[in-house]
Design a protein around this motif. Structure first.
Motif, PDB file in Angstrom:
ATOM      1  N   MET A   8     -52.239  60.114 -71.887  1.00 51.67           N
ATOM      2  CA  MET A   8     -53.176  59.311 -71.105  1.00 51.67           C
ATOM      3  C   MET A   8     -52.681  57.881 -70.958  1.00 51.67           C
ATOM      4  SD  MET A   8     -57.040  60.558 -72.142  1.00 51.67           S
ATOM      5  CE  MET A   8     -56.826  60.444 -73.916  1.00 51.67           C
ATOM      6  N   ALA A   9     -52.181  57.303 -72.049  1.00 47.97           N
ATOM      7  CA  ALA A   9     -51.716  55.911 -72.009  1.00 47.97           C
ATOM      8  C   ALA A   9     -50.541  55.747 -71.048  1.00 47.97           C
ATOM      9  CB  ALA A   9     -51.338  55.448 -73.407  1.00 47.97           C
ATOM     10  N   LYS A  10     -49.724  56.768 -70.927  1.00 50.25           N
ATOM     11  CA  LYS A  10     -48.606  56.705 -69.978  1.00 50.25           C
ATOM     12  C   LYS A  10     -49.080  56.816 -68.537  1.00 50.25           C
ATOM     13  CE  LYS A  10     -45.079  58.559 -73.105  1.00 50.25           C
ATOM     14  NZ  LYS A  10     -44.199  59.720 -73.395  1.00 50.25           N
ATOM     15  N   LEU A  11     -50.185  57.539 -68.331  1.00 53.89           N
ATOM     16  CA  LEU A  11     -50.680  57.745 -66.971  1.00 53.89           C
ATOM     17  C   LEU A  11     -51.491  56.567 -66.445  1.00 53.89           C
ATOM     18  CD1 LEU A  11     -51.739  61.498 -67.272  1.00 53.89           C
ATOM     19  CD2 LEU A  11     -49.819  60.583 -65.961  1.00 53.89           C
ATOM     20  N   VAL A  12     -52.146  55.822 -67.342  1.00 53.44           N
ATOM     21  CA  VAL A  12     -52.934  54.654 -66.924  1.00 53.44           C
ATOM     22  C   VAL A  12     -52.013  53.438 -66.857  1.00 53.44           C
ATOM     23  CG1 VAL A  12     -54.862  53.141 -67.467  1.00 53.44           C
ATOM     24  CG2 VAL A  12     -55.021  55.580 -68.000  1.00 53.44           C
ATOM     25  N   PRO A  13     -51.913  52.784 -65.710  1.00 49.36           N
ATOM     26  CA  PRO A  13     -51.021  51.625 -65.605  1.00 49.36           C
ATOM     27  C   PRO A  13     -51.362  50.546 -66.642  1.00 49.36           C
ATOM     28  CG  PRO A  13     -51.761  52.317 -63.432  1.00 49.36           C
ATOM     29  CD  PRO A  13     -52.559  53.121 -64.435  1.00 49.36           C
ATOM     30  N   ALA A  14     -50.376  50.126 -67.386  1.00 52.01           N
ATOM     31  CA  ALA A  14     -50.499  49.012 -68.336  1.00 52.01           C
ATOM     32  C   ALA A  14     -51.538  49.259 -69.425  1.00 52.01           C
ATOM     33  CB  ALA A  14     -50.808  47.701 -67.607  1.00 52.01           C
ATOM     34  N   ALA A  15     -51.797  50.522 -69.758  1.00 51.55           N
ATOM     35  CA  ALA A  15     -52.738  50.822 -70.839  1.00 51.55           C
ATOM     36  C   ALA A  15     -52.123  50.470 -72.188  1.00 51.55           C
ATOM     37  CB  ALA A  15     -53.116  52.295 -70.817  1.00 51.55           C
ATOM     38  N   GLN A  16     -52.989  50.116 -73.129  1.00 47.40           N
ATOM     39  CA  GLN A  16     -52.581  49.867 -74.507  1.00 47.40           C
ATOM     40  C   GLN A  16     -52.966  51.081 -75.344  1.00 47.40           C
ATOM     41  OE1 GLN A  16     -54.653  46.703 -76.467  1.00 47.40           O
ATOM     42  NE2 GLN A  16     -53.780  47.179 -78.476  1.00 47.40           N
ATOM     43  N   LEU A  17     -52.041  51.573 -76.171  1.00 56.91           N
ATOM     44  CA  LEU A  17     -52.300  52.696 -77.062  1.00 56.91           C
ATOM     45  C   LEU A  17     -52.486  52.183 -78.485  1.00 56.91           C
ATOM     46  CD1 LEU A  17     -52.391  55.800 -77.568  1.00 56.91           C
ATOM     47  CD2 LEU A  17     -49.906  55.670 -77.949  1.00 56.91           C
ATOM     48  N   GLN A  18     -53.560  52.605 -79.130  1.00 66.65           N
ATOM     49  CA  GLN A  18     -53.858  52.204 -80.511  1.00 66.65           C
ATOM     50  C   GLN A  18     -54.141  53.458 -81.331  1.00 66.65           C
ATOM     51  OE1 GLN A  18     -54.471  48.682 -81.553  1.00 66.65           O
ATOM     52  NE2 GLN A  18     -54.315  49.529 -83.611  1.00 66.65           N
ATOM     53  N   ILE A  19     -53.341  53.676 -82.390  1.00 65.96           N
ATOM     54  CA  ILE A  19     -53.545  54.811 -83.283  1.00 65.96           C
ATOM     55  C   ILE A  19     -54.159  54.291 -84.581  1.00 65.96           C
ATOM     56  CG2 ILE A  19     -52.496  56.781 -84.431  1.00 65.96           C
ATOM     57  CD1 ILE A  19     -52.259  56.796 -81.366  1.00 65.96           C
ATOM     58  N   ILE A  20     -55.271  54.884 -84.984  1.00 64.37           N
ATOM     59  CA  ILE A  20     -55.970  54.479 -86.195  1.00 64.37           C
ATOM     60  C   ILE A  20     -55.534  55.395 -87.340  1.00 64.37           C
ATOM     61  CG2 ILE A  20     -58.221  54.086 -87.270  1.00 64.37           C
ATOM     62  CD1 ILE A  20     -57.634  52.244 -84.894  1.00 64.37           C
ATOM     63  N   SER A  72     -58.760  65.320 -65.348  1.00 64.60           N
ATOM     64  CA  SER A  72     -58.785  63.906 -64.939  1.00 64.60           C
ATOM     65  C   SER A  72     -57.410  63.255 -64.926  1.00 64.60           C
ATOM     66  CB  SER A  72     -59.699  63.113 -65.887  1.00 64.60           C
ATOM     67  OG  SER A  72     -61.046  63.482 -65.727  1.00 64.60           O
ATOM     68  N   ARG A  73     -56.374  63.972 -65.307  1.00 65.07           N
ATOM     69  CA  ARG A  73     -55.068  63.315 -65.427  1.00 65.07           C
ATOM     70  C   ARG A  73     -54.581  62.745 -64.101  1.00 65.07           C
ATOM     71  NH1 ARG A  73     -52.151  68.028 -68.848  1.00 65.07           N
ATOM     72  NH2 ARG A  73     -53.431  69.224 -67.359  1.00 65.07           N
ATOM     73  N   ALA A  74     -54.882  63.437 -63.004  1.00 65.33           N
ATOM     74  CA  ALA A  74     -54.393  62.947 -61.712  1.00 65.33           C
ATOM     75  C   ALA A  74     -55.019  61.621 -61.320  1.00 65.33           C
ATOM     76  CB  ALA A  74     -54.659  63.999 -60.633  1.00 65.33           C
ATOM     77  N   SER A  75     -56.246  61.371 -61.757  1.00 62.77           N
ATOM     78  CA  SER A  75     -56.938  60.144 -61.349  1.00 62.77           C
ATOM     79  C   SER A  75     -56.679  58.967 -62.291  1.00 62.77           C
ATOM     80  CB  SER A  75     -58.446  60.395 -61.251  1.00 62.77           C
ATOM     81  OG  SER A  75     -58.990  60.741 -62.509  1.00 62.77           O
ATOM     82  N   LEU A  76     -56.030  59.211 -63.431  1.00 63.22           N
ATOM     83  CA  LEU A  76     -55.801  58.114 -64.374  1.00 63.22           C
ATOM     84  C   LEU A  76     -54.912  57.027 -63.776  1.00 63.22           C
ATOM     85  CD1 LEU A  76     -55.323  59.972 -67.792  1.00 63.22           C
ATOM     86  CD2 LEU A  76     -57.351  58.785 -66.944  1.00 63.22           C
ATOM     87  N   THR A  91     -60.603  61.141 -77.061  1.00 59.15           N
ATOM     88  CA  THR A  91     -61.030  61.994 -75.952  1.00 59.15           C
ATOM     89  C   THR A  91     -59.810  62.684 -75.375  1.00 59.15           C
ATOM     90  OG1 THR A  91     -62.398  62.032 -73.952  1.00 59.15           O
ATOM     91  CG2 THR A  91     -60.914  60.135 -74.218  1.00 59.15           C
ATOM     92  N   ARG A  92     -59.970  63.298 -74.222  1.00 60.26           N
ATOM     93  CA  ARG A  92     -58.857  63.985 -73.571  1.00 60.26           C
ATOM     94  C   ARG A  92     -59.115  64.004 -72.075  1.00 60.26           C
ATOM     95  NH1 ARG A  92     -58.910  69.481 -76.482  1.00 60.26           N
ATOM     96  NH2 ARG A  92     -57.279  70.082 -75.002  1.00 60.26           N
ATOM     97  N   ALA A  93     -58.052  64.168 -71.292  1.00 63.36           N
ATOM     98  CA  ALA A  93     -58.200  64.126 -69.837  1.00 63.36           C
ATOM     99  C   ALA A  93     -58.087  65.499 -69.190  1.00 63.36           C
ATOM    100  CB  ALA A  93     -57.149  63.195 -69.228  1.00 63.36           C
ATOM    101  N   ASP A  94     -57.654  66.510 -69.949  1.00 61.11           N
ATOM    102  CA  ASP A  94     -57.446  67.823 -69.349  1.00 61.11           C
ATOM    103  C   ASP A  94     -58.699  68.681 -69.467  1.00 61.11           C
ATOM    104  OD1 ASP A  94     -57.506  68.357 -72.054  1.00 61.11           O
ATOM    105  OD2 ASP A  94     -55.567  69.372 -72.120  1.00 61.11           O
ATOM    106  N   VAL A  95     -58.596  69.936 -69.072  1.00 60.61           N
ATOM    107  CA  VAL A  95     -59.698  70.893 -69.216  1.00 60.61           C
ATOM    108  C   VAL A  95     -59.441  71.754 -70.450  1.00 60.61           C
ATOM    109  CG1 VAL A  95     -60.235  70.914 -66.771  1.00 60.61           C
ATOM    110  CG2 VAL A  95     -58.552  72.541 -67.667  1.00 60.61           C
ATOM    111  N   ASP A  96     -60.420  72.573 -70.807  1.00 58.37           N
ATOM    112  CA  ASP A  96     -60.311  73.362 -72.028  1.00 58.37           C
ATOM    113  C   ASP A  96     -59.169  74.370 -71.966  1.00 58.37           C
ATOM    114  OD1 ASP A  96     -62.405  72.078 -73.195  1.00 58.37           O
ATOM    115  OD2 ASP A  96     -63.850  73.706 -72.954  1.00 58.37           O
ATOM    116  N   SER A  97     -58.441  74.460 -73.070  1.00 59.09           N
ATOM    117  CA  SER A  97     -57.439  75.503 -73.236  1.00 59.09           C
ATOM    118  C   SER A  97     -58.142  76.820 -73.572  1.00 59.09           C
ATOM    119  CB  SER A  97     -56.493  75.130 -74.379  1.00 59.09           C
ATOM    120  OG  SER A  97     -57.216  75.115 -75.608  1.00 59.09           O
ATOM    121  N   PRO A  98     -57.456  77.956 -73.473  1.00 58.45           N
ATOM    122  CA  PRO A  98     -58.062  79.223 -73.896  1.00 58.45           C
ATOM    123  C   PRO A  98     -58.535  79.183 -75.352  1.00 58.45           C
ATOM    124  CG  PRO A  98     -56.088  79.653 -72.602  1.00 58.45           C
ATOM    125  CD  PRO A  98     -56.135  78.165 -72.833  1.00 58.45           C
TER     126      PRO A  98
END
Length: 205
Positions: free
Chosen positions: A163-175, A133-137, A57-64
């Protein structure tokens, strides 16, 4: 408990629809557009969510560029019909090798057709009206997994790293070897990550 994302024309309405049907306390895993709804749920009722997983997913709004793609898709639907757009989605969302697997291709087509043209229109209204949504993460305090396919072209890895950097103590998993539909393309790896996430003790405050 999978829920429909066609019950409203804004993220706020969709979040309320989920909250009305969900248990008082629950773990929330959300893919793609569902991630936008999940982030709205975290603004409306953070105390009800024990764990959060944001997937492809993503936290920002649509780019042009993204907005232009949506306009082009609308033109295609108008001129060639909804099925013309649906036929493109497996190749747009999955790795070519996965899109070429008949049952995976058909699964994506079936999901899109189940949503339907009217459902797509309602989802598009919600997507176009969403907030950044980045400000609220940073306010998210529950155990959070941020996960995506390595080759997700719709919502690239760097967005998930942000997003993982903005959410406190989030875990990032790349598949690995995976596009935008990680639960479809790499179900074993995704299920393993979600099982680990479900065993993280929730915050009790």
């Amino acid at each position: 408990m999978p829920l429909s994302l066609t019950d409203g024309v804004s993220m706020a309405e969709l979040a309320q629809s989920v909250l009305r049907r969900a248990p008082e306390r629950f773990s929330l895993a959300a893919l793609s557009m569902g991630g936008h709804v999940a982030m709205e749920i975290m603004r409306q009722a953070p105390d009800r969510v024990e764990r959060l997983a944001l997937i492809d997913t993503r936290a920002d709004v649509d780019s042009p560029e993204r907005l232009k793609t949506r306009v082009d898709d609308d033109v295609m639907v108008k001129n060639e019909g909804f099925s013309a757009l649906v036929d493109l989605l497996p190749g747009r969302w999955m790795l070519p090798a996965h899109a070429a697997i008949p049952h995976l291709r058909q699964l994506v087509i079936d999901m899109a057709m189940e949503t339907g043209l009217e459902g797509r229109h309602r989802q598009l209204q919600a997507l176009l009206g969403r907030i950044d949504s980045r400000a609220s993460l940073a306010t998210i305090s529950c155990p959070t997994l941020v996960m995506c396919g390595r080759q997700d072209l719709a919502n690239p890895v760097w967005m998930h790293e942000e997003m993982a950097k903005l959410v406190p103590a989030a875990q990032l998993q790349i598949i690995e070897d995976c596009g935008h539909l990680s639960p479809v393309e790499q179900p074993v790896a995704v299920s393993s990550a979600l099982r680990s996430w479900l065993h993280v003790a929730p915050n009790l405050t």
